[in-house]
Design a protein around this motif. Structure first.
Motif, PDB file in Angstrom:
ATOM      1  N   VAL A  25       0.786  -1.456   0.104  1.00  0.00           N
ATOM      2  CA  VAL A  25      -0.150  -0.111   0.230  1.00  0.00           C
ATOM      3  C   VAL A  25       0.672   1.355  -0.166  1.00  0.00           C
ATOM      4  CG1 VAL A  25      -1.659   1.273   1.029  1.00  0.00           C
ATOM      5  CG2 VAL A  25      -1.486  -1.087   1.405  1.00  0.00           C
ATOM      6  N   PRO A  26       1.357   1.679  -1.216  1.00  0.00           N
ATOM      7  CA  PRO A  26       2.001   2.651  -1.149  1.00  0.00           C
ATOM      8  C   PRO A  26       1.140   4.272  -1.130  1.00  0.00           C
ATOM      9  CG  PRO A  26       1.625   2.216  -3.411  1.00  0.00           C
ATOM     10  CD  PRO A  26       1.414   0.922  -2.670  1.00  0.00           C
ATOM     11  N   THR A  27       1.895   5.559  -0.705  1.00  0.00           N
ATOM     12  CA  THR A  27       1.008   6.472  -0.430  1.00  0.00           C
ATOM     13  C   THR A  27       1.358   6.681  -2.286  1.00  0.00           C
ATOM     14  OG1 THR A  27       3.176   7.607  -0.541  1.00  0.00           O
ATOM     15  CG2 THR A  27       2.283   6.746   1.766  1.00  0.00           C
ATOM     16  N   ALA A  28       0.012   7.807  -2.207  1.00  0.00           N
ATOM     17  CA  ALA A  28      -0.387   8.224  -3.424  1.00  0.00           C
ATOM     18  C   ALA A  28       1.303   9.310  -3.435  1.00  0.00           C
ATOM     19  CB  ALA A  28      -1.256   9.339  -3.762  1.00  0.00           C
ATOM     20  N   TYR A  29       1.739   9.949  -3.000  1.00  0.00           N
ATOM     21  CA  TYR A  29       3.385  10.190  -3.995  1.00  0.00           C
ATOM     22  C   TYR A  29       4.175   9.408  -4.369  1.00  0.00           C
ATOM     23  CZ  TYR A  29       7.481  12.858  -3.322  1.00  0.00           C
ATOM     24  OH  TYR A  29       8.817  13.266  -2.920  1.00  0.00           O
ATOM     25  N   ARG A  33       5.610   9.390  -7.885  1.00  0.00           N
ATOM     26  CA  ARG A  33       7.337   9.189  -8.143  1.00  0.00           C
ATOM     27  C   ARG A  33       7.523   8.858  -8.577  1.00  0.00           C
ATOM     28  NH1 ARG A  33      11.416   7.965  -4.839  1.00  0.00           N
ATOM     29  NH2 ARG A  33      10.252   6.619  -3.549  1.00  0.00           N
ATOM     30  N   ARG A  34       7.301   6.873  -8.747  1.00  0.00           N
ATOM     31  CA  ARG A  34       7.880   5.715  -9.050  1.00  0.00           C
ATOM     32  C   ARG A  34       6.330   5.901 -10.604  1.00  0.00           C
ATOM     33  NH1 ARG A  34       5.424  -0.170  -7.674  1.00  0.00           N
ATOM     34  NH2 ARG A  34       5.794  -1.379  -9.879  1.00  0.00           N
ATOM     35  N   LEU A  35       5.695   6.004 -10.740  1.00  0.00           N
ATOM     36  CA  LEU A  35       5.392   6.208 -12.156  1.00  0.00           C
ATOM     37  C   LEU A  35       6.636   7.140 -12.978  1.00  0.00           C
ATOM     38  CD1 LEU A  35       3.151   5.137 -14.256  1.00  0.00           C
ATOM     39  CD2 LEU A  35       2.351   7.414 -13.813  1.00  0.00           C
ATOM     40  N   ALA A  36       6.700   8.350 -12.461  1.00  0.00           N
ATOM     41  CA  ALA A  36       7.057   8.994 -13.556  1.00  0.00           C
ATOM     42  C   ALA A  36       8.569   9.809 -13.180  1.00  0.00           C
ATOM     43  CB  ALA A  36       7.045  11.094 -12.553  1.00  0.00           C
ATOM     44  N   ILE A 102       2.278  17.240 -15.953  1.00  0.00           N
ATOM     45  CA  ILE A 102       2.705  16.945 -16.604  1.00  0.00           C
ATOM     46  C   ILE A 102       4.243  16.652 -15.985  1.00  0.00           C
ATOM     47  CG2 ILE A 102       4.509  17.048 -19.071  1.00  0.00           C
ATOM     48  CD1 ILE A 102       1.717  18.980 -18.204  1.00  0.00           C
ATOM     49  N   PHE A 103       5.276  15.661 -15.934  1.00  0.00           N
ATOM     50  CA  PHE A 103       6.227  15.573 -15.504  1.00  0.00           C
ATOM     51  C   PHE A 103       7.248  15.212 -16.494  1.00  0.00           C
ATOM     52  CE2 PHE A 103       3.562  14.758 -11.788  1.00  0.00           C
ATOM     53  CZ  PHE A 103       4.129  14.735 -10.890  1.00  0.00           C
ATOM     54  N   VAL A 104       8.052  15.144 -17.228  1.00  0.00           N
ATOM     55  CA  VAL A 104       9.089  15.266 -17.949  1.00  0.00           C
ATOM     56  C   VAL A 104      10.563  14.342 -16.930  1.00  0.00           C
ATOM     57  CG1 VAL A 104      11.014  15.478 -19.766  1.00  0.00           C
ATOM     58  CG2 VAL A 104       8.344  17.065 -19.169  1.00  0.00           C
ATOM     59  N   GLY A 105      11.601  13.945 -17.283  1.00  0.00           N
ATOM     60  CA  GLY A 105      12.551  12.599 -16.784  1.00  0.00           C
ATOM     61  C   GLY A 105      12.466  12.833 -15.568  1.00  0.00           C
ATOM     62  N   GLY A 106      11.512  12.197 -15.027  1.00  0.00           N
ATOM     63  CA  GLY A 106      11.065  12.511 -13.303  1.00  0.00           C
ATOM     64  C   GLY A 106      10.238  13.454 -12.741  1.00  0.00           C
ATOM     65  N   LYS A 107      10.600  14.854 -13.127  1.00  0.00           N
ATOM     66  CA  LYS A 107      10.374  15.862 -12.516  1.00  0.00           C
ATOM     67  C   LYS A 107       8.979  16.597 -13.021  1.00  0.00           C
ATOM     68  CE  LYS A 107      15.655  17.002 -12.681  1.00  0.00           C
ATOM     69  NZ  LYS A 107      16.617  17.707 -12.624  1.00  0.00           N
ATOM     70  N   PHE A 108       8.696  17.189 -12.014  1.00  0.00           N
ATOM     71  CA  PHE A 108       7.032  17.951 -12.290  1.00  0.00           C
ATOM     72  C   PHE A 108       7.660  19.159 -13.160  1.00  0.00           C
ATOM     73  CE2 PHE A 108       3.945  20.637 -10.468  1.00  0.00           C
ATOM     74  CZ  PHE A 108       2.581  19.770 -11.281  1.00  0.00           C
ATOM     75  N   LEU A 109       6.638  18.705 -14.417  1.00  0.00           N
ATOM     76  CA  LEU A 109       6.935  20.425 -15.145  1.00  0.00           C
ATOM     77  C   LEU A 109       6.297  21.682 -15.085  1.00  0.00           C
ATOM     78  CD1 LEU A 109       8.780  21.946 -17.573  1.00  0.00           C
ATOM     79  CD2 LEU A 109       6.726  20.544 -19.814  1.00  0.00           C
ATOM     80  N   GLY A 110       4.610  20.429 -14.889  1.00  0.00           N
ATOM     81  CA  GLY A 110       3.786  21.629 -13.947  1.00  0.00           C
ATOM     82  C   GLY A 110       2.279  21.510 -15.616  1.00  0.00           C
ATOM     83  N   GLY A 111       1.680  22.209 -15.518  1.00  0.00           N
ATOM     84  CA  GLY A 111       0.439  22.362 -16.042  1.00  0.00           C
ATOM     85  C   GLY A 111       0.407  22.930 -17.363  1.00  0.00           C
ATOM     86  N   ILE A 112      -0.230  23.295 -18.245  1.00  0.00           N
ATOM     87  CA  ILE A 112      -0.694  23.404 -19.689  1.00  0.00           C
ATOM     88  C   ILE A 112       0.135  24.456 -19.770  1.00  0.00           C
ATOM     89  CG2 ILE A 112      -2.614  24.285 -19.729  1.00  0.00           C
ATOM     90  CD1 ILE A 112      -3.282  23.360 -22.882  1.00  0.00           C
TER      91      ILE A 112
END
Length: 136
Positions: A25-29, A33-36, A102-112
């Protein structure tokens, strides 16, 4: 554009694996993080969001095959709510919705807005190349 395509199905499967019975049961965070971290580009979206469609069309048009997670199509509404809360926290956007995220290269880029600004100022292609999402 169809509500579920191969990319969004892959994202749903990935989130289901993270939240599945065999995954603990991982946290949502941890799930975000894993998916990104395991994919060059990840888009958290909802199937009826017009801005999400713009993001996906831009990325697909550039030749990027992002992992798309349609939050409204996740098997658990609790998981979707938890992920949405994590994205809201990461975006720091106050009262606005953090979707699309949007995440790019494991980092949070932002929104549109961030994605479009990067596209217009010419920094998006180098970001995508550095993340391994583009090879040309």
């Amino acid at each position: 554009m169809q509500a579920i395509d191969d990319q969004s199905t892959g994202g749903i499967r990935a989130m289901a694996d993270v939240y599945g019975p065999n995954a603990g049961v991982p946290t949502a965070y941890e799930a975000v993080r894993r998916l990104a971290g395991e994919n060059a580009v990840v888009v958290f979206s909802t199937s009826g969001c017009c801005m999400c469609t713009v993001v996906k069309r831009l990325l697909f048009g550039l030749g990027v095959g992002p992992t798309v997670v349609e939050l409204d199509l996740l098997p658990s509404s609790s998981a979707a709510s938890d992920v949405h809360a994590v994205l809201f926290h990461l975006s720091g956007c106050g009262k606005m919705s953090p979707i699309p995220a949007i995440f790019v290269g494991g980092k949070f880029l932002g929104g549109i807005d961030t994605l479009m600004a990067c596209h217009i100022n010419g920094s998006l292609i180098p970001l995508l190349k550095d993340a391994g999402a583009l090879w040309l």
